[in-house]
Design an enzyme around this catalytic site. Structure first.
Site, PDB file in Angstrom:
ATOM      1  N   LYS A 200       0.857  -1.184   0.000  1.00 29.27           N
ATOM      2  CA  LYS A 200       0.000   0.000   0.000  1.00 29.27           C
ATOM      3  C   LYS A 200       0.890   1.229   0.000  1.00 29.27           C
ATOM      4  CE  LYS A 200      -3.610   2.334   2.606  1.00 29.27           C
ATOM      5  NZ  LYS A 200      -4.614   2.221   3.665  1.00 29.27           N
ATOM      6  N   LYS A 253      -2.178  -1.549  -3.936  1.00 34.09           N
ATOM      7  CA  LYS A 253      -2.924  -0.315  -4.206  1.00 34.09           C
ATOM      8  C   LYS A 253      -2.038   0.898  -4.140  1.00 34.09           C
ATOM      9  CE  LYS A 253      -5.499   1.534  -0.769  1.00 34.09           C
ATOM     10  NZ  LYS A 253      -6.396   1.634   0.372  1.00 34.09           N
TER      11      LYS A 253
HETATM   12  C1  PBG Z   1      -7.398   3.410   5.358  1.00 33.00           C
HETATM   13  C2  PBG Z   1      -7.652   3.158   3.940  1.00 33.00           C
HETATM   14  C3  PBG Z   1      -7.495   4.064   2.905  1.00 33.00           C
HETATM   15  C4  PBG Z   1      -7.970   3.448   1.756  1.00 33.00           C
HETATM   16  C5  PBG Z   1      -8.374   2.163   2.112  1.00 33.00           C
HETATM   17  N1  PBG Z   1      -8.161   2.002   3.472  1.00 33.00           N
HETATM   18  C6  PBG Z   1      -7.058   5.470   2.919  1.00 33.00           C
HETATM   19  C7  PBG Z   1      -5.758   5.845   3.453  1.00 33.00           C
HETATM   20  O1  PBG Z   1      -4.884   5.026   3.682  1.00 33.00           O
HETATM   21  O2  PBG Z   1      -5.606   7.043   3.653  1.00 33.00           O
HETATM   22  C8  PBG Z   1      -8.060   4.096   0.429  1.00 33.00           C
HETATM   23  C9  PBG Z   1      -9.126   3.595  -0.456  1.00 33.00           C
HETATM   24  C10 PBG Z   1      -9.480   4.514  -1.547  1.00 33.00           C
HETATM   25  O3  PBG Z   1      -8.869   5.577  -1.761  1.00 33.00           O
HETATM   26  O4  PBG Z   1     -10.424   4.158  -2.263  1.00 33.00           O
HETATM   27  N2  PBG Z   1      -6.481   2.650   5.973  1.00 33.00           N
END
Ligand code: PBG
Length: 327
Positions: A200, A253
């Site tokens: 991530k 992601k």
């Molecule tokens: C939080 C989380 C996020 C997303 C999924 N889980 C946001 C972040 O890390 O700030 C992002 C998902 C998206 O942008 O659709 N842990």
């Protein structure tokens, strides 16, 4: 090696039938996961300005939405929560009467065949908006790793008890998969898979999601736990480590900015891979289409196809409900 004019690649592009015959990648609705946002209340649907077509839903509305999602041919949903209250230690995340827990129980009862994936993180539930607990260290506030694991595993156990079929930790703390695995096993959920947000990146493309969840960090950023987009080898280490800790499915992601990582994981690891087409990717396509710059349907199907071509098996996308029937 033969070459032009003997070789003419266009022969295999002549008409739809021959293009269909030689097409390598097909996306199937079975591959899709639709994310939903659950908020408190009854009969509440609050639009999210930066994500046209997506809303925060009260548990009863989330159930109705899931009926529509299932009817559209999508078999899995990923649930996030906007809790009634937030505090420094994310207490609302593990409450039995939490919004996601309520939604899980209601959906499991009414639509038992729908696969429910519960996101597990602290940022939805903390008043400071970080994905971990804060430790004051002189002038600086640090995101403390090991104490966060306790909270994460509590949230995971609570989601499992409420009816989640898969647990998906998205916090990026070290060791969370192992800790959650231990907790699930001890609580009688040996059978529940963990879909780990293994790779991530700290990305600009999460902007609309943070509006949707009101989860933007109140100070600093997420770079001390989410990965630097410049790093590739680190992605391999993260993925390997999560597998060693017991992850069943690995996620990458954002999706479209990580095609190289998807391909590399596909070649190295023999577990299912998920790509998350995140909120900013959704918004980019949506707004471009709304302004007539691109055709939404073909753009969506193109991105899904290339994600699969890069190595993804599972596609998590806010477009899932609307475009499952186009496949
Ligand atoms: C939080 C989380 C996020 C997303 C999924 N889980 C946001 C972040 O890390 O700030 C992002 C998902 C998206 O942008 O659709 N842990």
């Amino acid at each position: 090696m033969a070459h032009f004019p003997t070789v003419r690649p266009r022969r295999l592009r002549e008409n739809p039938a021959i293009r269909d015959l030689v097409r390598e990648i097909r996306v199937h609705p079975d591959n899709l996961v639709m994310p939903i946002f659950v908020r408190p209340g009854k009969k509440e649907r609050r639009a999210i300005a930066t994500m046209p077509g997506i809303a925060q839903l009260s548990p009863d509305e989330a159930l109705r939405e899931c009926e529509a999602i299932a009817k559209a041919g999508v078999k899995s949903v990923l649930l996030f929560g906007i809790p009634e209250g937030k505090d420094a230690v994310a207490s609302w995340g593990s409450r039995e009467d939490g919004v996601v827990q309520q939604a899980l129980t209601a959906i499991k009862k009414e639509i038992p065949e729908l696969l429910l994936i519960a996101d597990v993180c602290l940022c939805d539930y903390t008043d400071h908006g970080h994905c971990g607990l804060i430790q004051e260290a002189g002038e600086r506030s640090l995101i403390e790793n090991d104490s966060t694991l306790e909270i994460l595993s509590k949230i995971a156990g609570s989601m499992a008890r409420a009816g989640a079929d898969i647990i998906a930790p998205s916090d990026m703390m070290d060791g969370r998969v192992q800790k959650i695995r231990d907790e699930l096993d001890a609580a009688g959920f040996k059978h529940l898979p963990i879909l780990s947000y293994a790779v991530k990146y700290a990305s600009s493309f999460y902007g609309p999601f943070r509006e949707a969840l009101d989860s933007a960090p109140k100070f600093g950023d997420r770079k001390s736990y989410q990965m630097d987009p410049a790093n590739f080898h680190e992605a391999l280490r993260e993925a390997r480590q999560d597998l060693e800790e017991g992850a069943d499915v690995l996620m990458v992601k954002p999706a479209l900015t990580s095609l190289d990582v998807l391909r590399a994981l596909r070649e190295r690891f023999d577990v299912p891979l998920a790509a998350y087409q995140v909120s900013g990717e959704y918004a980019a396509i949506k707004f471009a289409a709304q302004h007539g710059a691109i055709d939404e349907a073909s753009a969506v199907l193109e991105t899904w196809t290339v994600l699969k071509r890069a190595g993804a098996d599972i596609l998590i996308s806010y477009f899932a409900k609307d475009y499952a029937s186009h496949l």
